[in-house]
Design a protein around this motif. Structure first.
Motif, PDB file in Angstrom:
ATOM      1  N   UNK A  15      44.873  38.804   1.656  1.00  0.00           N
ATOM      2  CA  UNK A  15      43.727  39.710   1.727  1.00  0.00           C
ATOM      3  C   UNK A  15      42.436  38.887   1.728  1.00  0.00           C
ATOM      4  N   UNK A  16      41.496  39.292   2.568  1.00  0.00           N
ATOM      5  CA  UNK A  16      40.217  38.577   2.648  1.00  0.00           C
ATOM      6  C   UNK A  16      39.408  38.764   1.368  1.00  0.00           C
ATOM      7  N   UNK A  17      38.680  37.746   1.020  1.00  0.00           N
ATOM      8  CA  UNK A  17      37.777  37.834  -0.123  1.00  0.00           C
ATOM      9  C   UNK A  17      36.353  38.021   0.390  1.00  0.00           C
ATOM     10  N   UNK A  18      35.379  37.854  -0.494  1.00  0.00           N
ATOM     11  CA  UNK A  18      33.985  38.086  -0.088  1.00  0.00           C
ATOM     12  C   UNK A  18      33.451  36.972   0.807  1.00  0.00           C
ATOM     13  N   UNK A  19      32.356  37.247   1.486  1.00  0.00           N
ATOM     14  CA  UNK A  19      31.761  36.271   2.394  1.00  0.00           C
ATOM     15  C   UNK A  19      31.290  35.032   1.635  1.00  0.00           C
ATOM     16  N   UNK A  20      31.230  33.921   2.360  1.00  0.00           N
ATOM     17  CA  UNK A  20      30.888  32.634   1.754  1.00  0.00           C
ATOM     18  C   UNK A  20      29.390  32.366   1.805  1.00  0.00           C
ATOM     19  N   UNK A  21      28.980  31.429   0.953  1.00  0.00           N
ATOM     20  CA  UNK A  21      27.625  30.892   1.060  1.00  0.00           C
ATOM     21  C   UNK A  21      27.523  30.088   2.354  1.00  0.00           C
ATOM     22  N   UNK A  22      26.478  30.334   3.120  1.00  0.00           N
ATOM     23  CA  UNK A  22      26.247  29.619   4.380  1.00  0.00           C
ATOM     24  C   UNK A  22      25.141  28.590   4.156  1.00  0.00           C
ATOM     25  N   UNK A  23      25.388  27.363   4.560  1.00  0.00           N
ATOM     26  CA  UNK A  23      24.437  26.277   4.345  1.00  0.00           C
ATOM     27  C   UNK A  23      23.084  26.586   4.977  1.00  0.00           C
ATOM     28  N   UNK A  24      22.019  26.243   4.259  1.00  0.00           N
ATOM     29  CA  UNK A  24      20.654  26.502   4.715  1.00  0.00           C
ATOM     30  C   UNK A  24      20.006  25.200   5.184  1.00  0.00           C
ATOM     31  N   UNK A  25      18.997  25.328   6.041  1.00  0.00           N
ATOM     32  CA  UNK A  25      18.228  24.153   6.427  1.00  0.00           C
ATOM     33  C   UNK A  25      17.815  24.162   7.882  1.00  0.00           C
ATOM     34  N   UNK A  26      16.792  23.365   8.162  1.00  0.00           N
ATOM     35  CA  UNK A  26      16.303  23.191   9.528  1.00  0.00           C
ATOM     36  C   UNK A  26      17.319  22.404  10.341  1.00  0.00           C
ATOM     37  N   UNK A  27      17.509  22.807  11.598  1.00  0.00           N
ATOM     38  CA  UNK A  27      18.500  22.152  12.446  1.00  0.00           C
ATOM     39  C   UNK A  27      17.899  20.988  13.224  1.00  0.00           C
ATOM     40  N   UNK A  28      18.781  20.069  13.597  1.00  0.00           N
ATOM     41  CA  UNK A  28      18.383  18.959  14.473  1.00  0.00           C
ATOM     42  C   UNK A  28      17.989  19.494  15.854  1.00  0.00           C
ATOM     43  N   UNK A  29      17.141  18.771  16.570  1.00  0.00           N
ATOM     44  CA  UNK A  29      16.714  19.245  17.888  1.00  0.00           C
ATOM     45  C   UNK A  29      17.819  19.195  18.931  1.00  0.00           C
ATOM     46  N   UNK A  30      17.725  20.062  19.927  1.00  0.00           N
ATOM     47  CA  UNK A  30      18.615  20.095  21.086  1.00  0.00           C
ATOM     48  C   UNK A  30      20.083  20.113  20.651  1.00  0.00           C
ATOM     49  N   UNK A  31      20.901  19.256  21.232  1.00  0.00           N
ATOM     50  CA  UNK A  31      22.338  19.253  20.918  1.00  0.00           C
ATOM     51  C   UNK A  31      22.721  18.081  20.025  1.00  0.00           C
ATOM     52  N   UNK A  32      21.782  17.565  19.258  1.00  0.00           N
ATOM     53  CA  UNK A  32      22.049  16.384  18.426  1.00  0.00           C
ATOM     54  C   UNK A  32      23.058  16.694  17.318  1.00  0.00           C
ATOM     55  N   UNK A  33      23.864  15.690  17.000  1.00  0.00           N
ATOM     56  CA  UNK A  33      24.797  15.757  15.872  1.00  0.00           C
ATOM     57  C   UNK A  33      24.596  14.506  15.027  1.00  0.00           C
ATOM     58  N   UNK A  34      24.297  14.709  13.764  1.00  0.00           N
ATOM     59  CA  UNK A  34      24.166  13.588  12.847  1.00  0.00           C
ATOM     60  C   UNK A  34      25.522  13.234  12.251  1.00  0.00           C
TER      61      UNK A  34
END
Length: 426
Positions: free
Chosen positions: A177-196
């Protein structure tokens, strides 16, 4: 002369593989990467030959993805493989129009070989078997004086491409059985398609010592440190009504006999209620008990069976693919809200002794996306375990908390990044 067009071999996708072509796009690639750091510069022509040699042993990876009426399917791919120098961020969407239809991509940079894999093809543990064969072939071709033709070890392993989910699931069991929704990480995103990318190279013996003191496994210990770091760096008091939920993939071959090269994994989800977990000792004790409970075979079968039954649901099966894509994508956007991040540990990379002198290290990376903005992975080789963060967030607060916790607890750790977070290198 027979003028009939040759009909290529085809096969169905396994139960997990079905979902990935439906939900994947440039923003949600469903791609993971394996990398090997060698002790010498990579030569393109040798890498091309090594990849083709390995592919002959793993011929079931020579496929292209095709659209059917109700589902996607695999068809034999007879086109040549492209090998290029790495020129973009890792784990990017694999466009069949520029990759000759292959569901994996081999690239290189300086002394590093990369294998990016679309998850419909296989899972991380099976992909590593293929990747090790590429590395072995490369080393042999680069050093013919040591690895004479005819004296090489026959590494052709026994495998099949059965759908081990269908073979092992229990029709009578209901999914969890599904539980409650999760905390979603907050913060400003990197520009364009960048991945750190941040690799934390951890002393394995020192980490084992600390994990043993807490009576937990390395995966449990690192999961606990990850929860601790998220709580310290990205979790405001007002958000604590939602749990930090870590999705941890599970290799089902540890629970069922299987020699498949197709996907065969499940997952557990650690649900950390931070209102009840005051310090690290609380977190690690909770994680230990949650792992022990959810890694019981009956719980694993329950999760796997629920997923198989969903994929075999008659209503879902008879929906045409174009409608299935629409409905599944809507559902999947909602499902992803039940996970804060994913942490995948594929464990120790075992290498044949005579090849070790040419290999410095191995890496694993998972593509982040707009909901799970950071994803985590690790693998161990020789005396190190490398814990990798892939992120679309513009700050490294979580990575820094993770690093500082290890340092504070006298666990040796070094940092390497892909240059997006140069200020983090110490």
């Amino acid at each position: 002369m027979n003028s009939e067009k040759k009909i290529n071999k085809w096969r169905k996708l396994d139960n997990s593989a079905k979902i990935f072509p439906i939900i994947s796009n440039k923003r949600f690639s469903s791609v993971f990467r394996l990398s090997a750091i060698l002790k010498e510069e990579i030569k393109k022509e040798i890498l091309i030959k090594a990849t083709n040699n390995a592919l002959e042993k793993f011929s079931d990876f020579k496929v292209v993805l095709k659209k059917g009426v109700f589902w996607y399917y695999f068809e034999e791919n007879t086109k040549p493989i492209f090998i290029e120098e790495e020129n973009t961020y890792p784990c990017k969407y694999i466009d069949k129009n520029i990759n000759n239809g292959y569901l994996f991509r081999v690239t290189y940079f300086k002394n590093k070989i990369n294998l990016d894999v679309f998850h419909s093809l296989t899972d991380g543990n099976n992909a590593m078997q293929f990747f090790k064969e590429i590395v072995y072939e490369y080393i042999e071709l680069s050093h013919p004086e040591k690895f004479e033709i005819g004296l090489r070890t026959d590494r052709k392993q026994r495998y099949n491409i059965e759908d081990s989910y269908i073979k092992n699931y229990d029709k009578k069991l209901k999914g969890n059985i599904k539980s409650k929704k999760a905390y979603i990480l907050k913060g400003k995103k990197l520009p364009l398609d960048a991945i750190g990318v941040t690799h934390q190279i951890i002393n394995l013996e020192e980490l084992k010592k600390k994990a043993t003191q807490k009576s937990v496994t390395i995966t449990q210990y690192l999961t606990s440190v990850l929860i601790y770091a998220i709580n310290k760096a990205n979790y405001l008091e007002k958000d604590k009504k939602k749990p930090i939920k870590i999705c941890v993939p599970v290799n089902l071959k540890k629970y069922f006999p299987s020699e498949t090269l197709s996907n065969f994994f499940s997952y557990i989800t650690v649900n950390a209620n931070m209102k009840k977990l005051v310090n690290f000792d609380d977190i690690v004790e909770f994680v230990k008990k949650d792992f022990e409970k959810k890694l019981q075979k009956e719980e694993i079968i329950k999760t796997m069976s629920g997923n198989v039954k969903l994929g075999n649901n008659l209503f879902i099966r008879i929906i045409p693919l174009f409608l299935k894509k629409f409905t599944v994508n809507i559902s999947y956007i909602e499902i992803r809200k039940y996970t804060t991040t994913t942490y995948s540990n594929i464990g120790r990379i075992g290498i044949i002794q005579e090849y070790k002198e040419y290999i410095e290290n191995f890496l694993m990376l998972i593509a982040p996306e707009r909901v799970e903005k950071i994803k985590c992975s690790s693998c161990s080789y020789e005396n190190n375990i490398i814990f990798t963060f892939t992120s679309i967030l513009s700050d490294t607060k979580i990575e820094k908390e993770f690093y500082e916790f290890l340092k504070h607890n006298e666990i040796g750790v070094k940092i390497e990044t892909n240059g997006v977070y140069e200020e983090f290198i110490s």
